[in-house]
Enzyme design. Structure first.
Site, PDB file in Angstrom:
ATOM      1  N   ASN A  87       0.800  -1.223   0.000  1.00 31.17           N
ATOM      2  CA  ASN A  87       0.000   0.000   0.000  1.00 31.17           C
ATOM      3  C   ASN A  87       0.835   1.275   0.000  1.00 31.17           C
ATOM      4  O   ASN A  87       0.360   2.336  -0.423  1.00 31.17           O
ATOM      5  CB  ASN A  87      -0.919  -0.011   1.232  1.00 31.17           C
ATOM      6  CG  ASN A  87      -1.545   1.329   1.513  1.00 31.17           C
ATOM      7  OD1 ASN A  87      -2.489   1.746   0.828  1.00 31.17           O
ATOM      8  ND2 ASN A  87      -1.032   2.042   2.512  1.00 31.17           N
ATOM      9  N   SER A 149      -4.575   2.284  -8.802  1.00 33.62           N
ATOM     10  CA  SER A 149      -5.348   3.525  -8.832  1.00 33.62           C
ATOM     11  C   SER A 149      -6.068   3.677 -10.164  1.00 33.62           C
ATOM     12  O   SER A 149      -5.622   3.128 -11.188  1.00 33.62           O
ATOM     13  CB  SER A 149      -4.406   4.722  -8.629  1.00 33.62           C
ATOM     14  OG  SER A 149      -5.037   5.948  -8.923  1.00 33.62           O
ATOM     15  N   TYR A 162       2.970   8.761 -11.795  1.00 34.83           N
ATOM     16  CA  TYR A 162       2.115   7.967 -10.900  1.00 34.83           C
ATOM     17  C   TYR A 162       1.270   6.980 -11.705  1.00 34.83           C
ATOM     18  O   TYR A 162       1.132   5.807 -11.336  1.00 34.83           O
ATOM     19  CB  TYR A 162       1.233   8.930 -10.111  1.00 34.83           C
ATOM     20  CG  TYR A 162       0.323   8.305  -9.090  1.00 34.83           C
ATOM     21  CD1 TYR A 162       0.813   7.851  -7.869  1.00 34.83           C
ATOM     22  CD2 TYR A 162      -1.057   8.212  -9.320  1.00 34.83           C
ATOM     23  CE1 TYR A 162      -0.038   7.301  -6.918  1.00 34.83           C
ATOM     24  CE2 TYR A 162      -1.902   7.676  -8.373  1.00 34.83           C
ATOM     25  CZ  TYR A 162      -1.387   7.218  -7.170  1.00 34.83           C
ATOM     26  OH  TYR A 162      -2.235   6.687  -6.234  1.00 34.83           O
ATOM     27  N   ALA A 164       1.891   5.673 -14.690  1.00 31.39           N
ATOM     28  CA  ALA A 164       2.738   4.604 -15.219  1.00 31.39           C
ATOM     29  C   ALA A 164       3.065   3.585 -14.139  1.00 31.39           C
ATOM     30  O   ALA A 164       3.026   2.365 -14.374  1.00 31.39           O
ATOM     31  CB  ALA A 164       4.015   5.196 -15.801  1.00 31.39           C
ATOM     32  N   LYS A 166       1.371   2.967 -11.319  1.00 29.70           N
ATOM     33  CA  LYS A 166       0.194   2.246 -10.839  1.00 29.70           C
ATOM     34  C   LYS A 166      -0.326   1.229 -11.859  1.00 29.70           C
ATOM     35  O   LYS A 166      -0.922   0.224 -11.473  1.00 29.70           O
ATOM     36  CB  LYS A 166      -0.906   3.244 -10.462  1.00 29.70           C
ATOM     37  CG  LYS A 166      -0.658   3.954  -9.136  1.00 29.70           C
ATOM     38  CD  LYS A 166      -0.512   2.982  -7.981  1.00 29.70           C
ATOM     39  CE  LYS A 166      -0.557   3.661  -6.630  1.00 29.70           C
ATOM     40  NZ  LYS A 166      -0.355   2.693  -5.520  1.00 29.70           N
TER      41      LYS A 166
END
Length: 275
Positions: A87, A149, A162, A164, A166
């Site tokens: 996480n 996400s 971000y 790329a 995720k």
């Protein structure tokens, strides 16, 4: 009796937000949980407030060797490893044509490389235990949940790095599911939409994250927050506790036949637009 009695879990980034809510829920249902955060004091405080057996590992997971230390701490403390929830993460936004290599690489490191390294470090403990159980004719399920996400699934302006990263963890999830399914290790991901955390708080509040001496601004402009609400059929963001519920399902016995999937937790945002 809890449905996770006797299970041992690692939840990265679990001193705040979705991670904290997930750690609390796993512990509530009987799991022993390793609490992790970059800040040792915050991690210790979270562990002291969570009811159940916990241990703490603080450190920068993007540093080489640290994911191995994280896994070893969990196994040394609990004697086993049944659940991993990857996480930990943050955002470092900017338009692509002004984004530095460092800014792009930082998101790949925390959101894709760190989960890879943690899972690799956990392989001997999870796979070897499963091999022994299978040899004895037992079927025992273990769980890996990677947090993705909607930015990864759909793209998002200002988040090339971000997004790329995720989506990268989705590819990791689906590949690992094919490799480790034979060991009854369920591997799934959750793609979250708008969840109320410090990453999605109003940017005007001035929330910042300090990493290696750099101050990184967190949050979303309030105008964009209000626009995002209009795209959610349920009319509001998720709470961290609601987000944790989806992760808990994927860690529970009720998800034993859910494998290699990406569960979209968005309140209906972008409904029907995913691959």
């Amino acid at each position: 009796m809890g449905v996770l009695d006797g299970k041992a879990a690692i939840v990265t980034g679990s001193a705040r937000g979705i991670g904290r809510a997930t750690a609390e829920l796993l512990a509530e249902h009987g799991a022993k949980v390793l609490i992790n955060d970059l800040d040792a004091d915050v991690a210790q405080q979270a562990a002291s407030e969570i009811k159940g057996e916990t241990t703490v590992f603080a450190g920068d997971l993007t540093k080489e060797g640290v994911p191995d230390q994280l896994v070893k701490k969990a196994v040394d403390e609990f004697g086993r490893l049944d659940i991993i929830v990857n996480n930990a993460g943050y955002t470092w936004d900017g338009v692509l044509h002004k984004m530095s290599d460092e800014q792009f690489q930082a998101m790949l490191d925390i959101h894709t490389v760190v989960p890879f390294r943690i899972i690799r470090a956990a392989a001997p403990y999870m796979r070897d235990a499963a091999k022994q159980e299978l040899a004895e004719g037992k079927e025992v399920f273990r769980k890996i949940v990677n947090v993705s996400s909607t930015s990864g699934m759909m793209g998002n302006a200002g988040q090339a790095n971000y997004s790329a990263a995720k989506l990268g963890v989705v590819g990791l999830t689906k590949t690992l599911a094919k490799e480790w399914g034979q060991f009854k290790i369920n591997v799934n991901a959750v793609a979250f939409g708008f969840v109320e955390t410090r990453l999605t708080a109003a940017k005007e509040q001035g929330e910042k994250l300090e990493i290696e001496g750099k101050e990184i601004e967190l949050g979303i402009p309030e105008q964009m927050r209000q626009m995002a609400r209009m795209l959610i059929p349920l009319g509001r963001p998720a709470t961290p506790e609601e987000a944790a519920g989806v992760i808990f399902f994927l860690c529970s016995p009720w998800s034993n036949y859910v494998h290699g999937q990406v569960i979209n937790c968005t309140g209906g945002m972008f409904g029907g637009m995913y691959f």
